[in-house]
Design an enzyme around this catalytic site. Sequence first.
Site, PDB file in Angstrom:
ATOM      1  CG  ASN A   1      -1.781   1.185   1.379  1.00 21.96           C
ATOM      2  OD1 ASN A   1      -1.870   1.997   0.469  1.00 21.96           O
ATOM      3  ND2 ASN A   1      -2.433   1.303   2.526  1.00 21.96           N
ATOM      4  CD1 TRP A   2       3.554   1.314  -3.033  1.00 19.73           C
ATOM      5  CD2 TRP A   2       3.464   2.655  -4.825  1.00 19.73           C
ATOM      6  NE1 TRP A   2       4.344   0.770  -4.006  1.00 19.73           N
ATOM      7  CE2 TRP A   2       4.303   1.570  -5.114  1.00 19.73           C
ATOM      8  CE3 TRP A   2       3.244   3.625  -5.806  1.00 19.73           C
ATOM      9  CZ2 TRP A   2       4.939   1.423  -6.353  1.00 19.73           C
ATOM     10  CZ3 TRP A   2       3.865   3.481  -7.031  1.00 19.73           C
ATOM     11  CH2 TRP A   2       4.713   2.397  -7.305  1.00 19.73           C
ATOM     12  CE  LYS A   3      -0.239   3.256   4.793  1.00 21.94           C
ATOM     13  NZ  LYS A   3      -0.128   3.366   6.240  1.00 21.94           N
TER      14      LYS A   3
ATOM     15  CG  HIS B   1      -5.878   2.114   5.489  1.00 23.39           C
ATOM     16  ND1 HIS B   1      -5.425   2.997   6.430  1.00 23.39           N
ATOM     17  CD2 HIS B   1      -4.879   1.223   5.280  1.00 23.39           C
ATOM     18  CE1 HIS B   1      -4.187   2.647   6.780  1.00 23.39           C
ATOM     19  NE2 HIS B   1      -3.835   1.570   6.095  1.00 23.39           N
TER      20      HIS B   1
ATOM     21  CD  GLU C   1      -3.780  -2.350   7.549  1.00 26.25           C
ATOM     22  OE1 GLU C   1      -2.892  -2.888   6.893  1.00 26.25           O
ATOM     23  OE2 GLU C   1      -3.939  -1.122   7.604  1.00 26.25           O
TER      24      GLU C   1
ATOM     25  N   GLY D   1       2.504   2.121  10.770  1.00 26.60           N
ATOM     26  CA  GLY D   1       3.508   3.173  10.601  1.00 26.60           C
ATOM     27  C   GLY D   1       4.317   3.486  11.849  1.00 26.60           C
TER      28      GLY D   1
ATOM     29  CB  SER E   1       5.251  -1.945  11.945  1.00 23.81           C
ATOM     30  OG  SER E   1       4.862  -0.623  12.247  1.00 23.81           O
TER      31      SER E   1
ATOM     32  N   GLY F   1       2.834  -1.144   4.268  1.00 21.38           N
ATOM     33  CA  GLY F   1       2.751   0.221   3.756  1.00 21.38           C
ATOM     34  C   GLY F   1       4.154   0.710   3.432  1.00 21.38           C
ATOM     35  N   GLY F   2       4.824   1.258   4.444  1.00 24.62           N
ATOM     36  CA  GLY F   2       6.168   1.828   4.255  1.00 24.62           C
ATOM     37  C   GLY F   2       7.131   0.891   3.538  1.00 24.62           C
TER      38      GLY F   2
HETATM   39  P1  PGA Z   1       2.862   0.233   7.561  1.00 26.67           P
HETATM   40  O1  PGA Z   1       1.386   0.476   7.001  1.00 26.67           O
HETATM   41  O2  PGA Z   1       3.358  -1.063   6.995  1.00 26.67           O
HETATM   42  O3  PGA Z   1       3.650   1.422   7.068  1.00 26.67           O
HETATM   43  O4  PGA Z   1       2.765   0.159   9.049  1.00 26.67           O
HETATM   44  C1  PGA Z   1       0.471  -0.582   6.916  1.00 26.67           C
HETATM   45  C2  PGA Z   1      -0.846  -0.070   6.413  1.00 26.67           C
HETATM   46  O5  PGA Z   1      -1.306   0.993   6.837  1.00 26.67           O
HETATM   47  O6  PGA Z   1      -1.478  -0.705   5.531  1.00 26.67           O
END
Ligand code: PGA
Length: 231
Positions: free
Chosen positions: A7-9, A95, A152, A158, A191, A212-213
């Site tokens: 997920n690049w957001k 989300h 999640e 994050g 994370s 995400g990250g």
């Molecule tokens: P993260 O994000 O891996 O950066 O914690 C996960 C998400 O929000 O889908």
Amino acid sequence: MKYIIGNWKSNKTFVETYQWFDHFAPLYKTNPDLTVGIAVPYPYLFEANKKINELNLDQVKVVAQDVSPYPFGAYTGAVTAAQIGEYAELAIVGHSERRNYFAESHLEIGNKVTQLLEQKITPIVCIDEPYLEKQLAAFDQDQIREIIIAYEPLAAIGSGHPADPKHVAQVAQRIREVSGVDDLPIIYGGSTNAANTKTYMEIESISGLLPGGSSLDPAEFSEMISIAQSN
Ligand code: PGA
């Protein structure tokens, strides 16, 4: 089927999107048991789809990060499931960032899932433990059989503090009980990275991850894929 959905957001420009795929392609090896998803911002859905085809990235799918709860019509700024469906096979909905920053309700998320399923797009529905029952109640039994659930936990997103794997296993079990669907695919997000992929992929009730990250870096993301494939 197992899943690694990046997920690049709200990250990356057009040029960076191109570069990401060019870095990723030589590192990626396909495996029929693992679906890889890349959730890019709306403006890059078309290009991501083109890149996947050009680079012959089998089992890699374009994912949308959201969708309109409405069909075509006078809804300025909204992007419909039919428009997304030209490029994406899956879409993330609900989300916590959408629920919190954009005040999305359970009802709206239910409507988004209805729109997606009408277009044969697989919804990846994000849910968190404190609201699990209410969040799942937005869907009927037929819908629930067509979706992927992403567990999640807010504190893990994050933060660099992923959830305790034992707890993740317990929550996945509860999600199955509440939903009444034994083989519901449940992925975990919060994370995750190459160092902890193995730990989460070893949880029997977990079918994959939603990083995400870590998905922003093609090297780390492809490492997560390789680890997931060997589990
Ligand atoms: P993260 O994000 O891996 O950066 O914690 C996960 C998400 O929000 O889908």
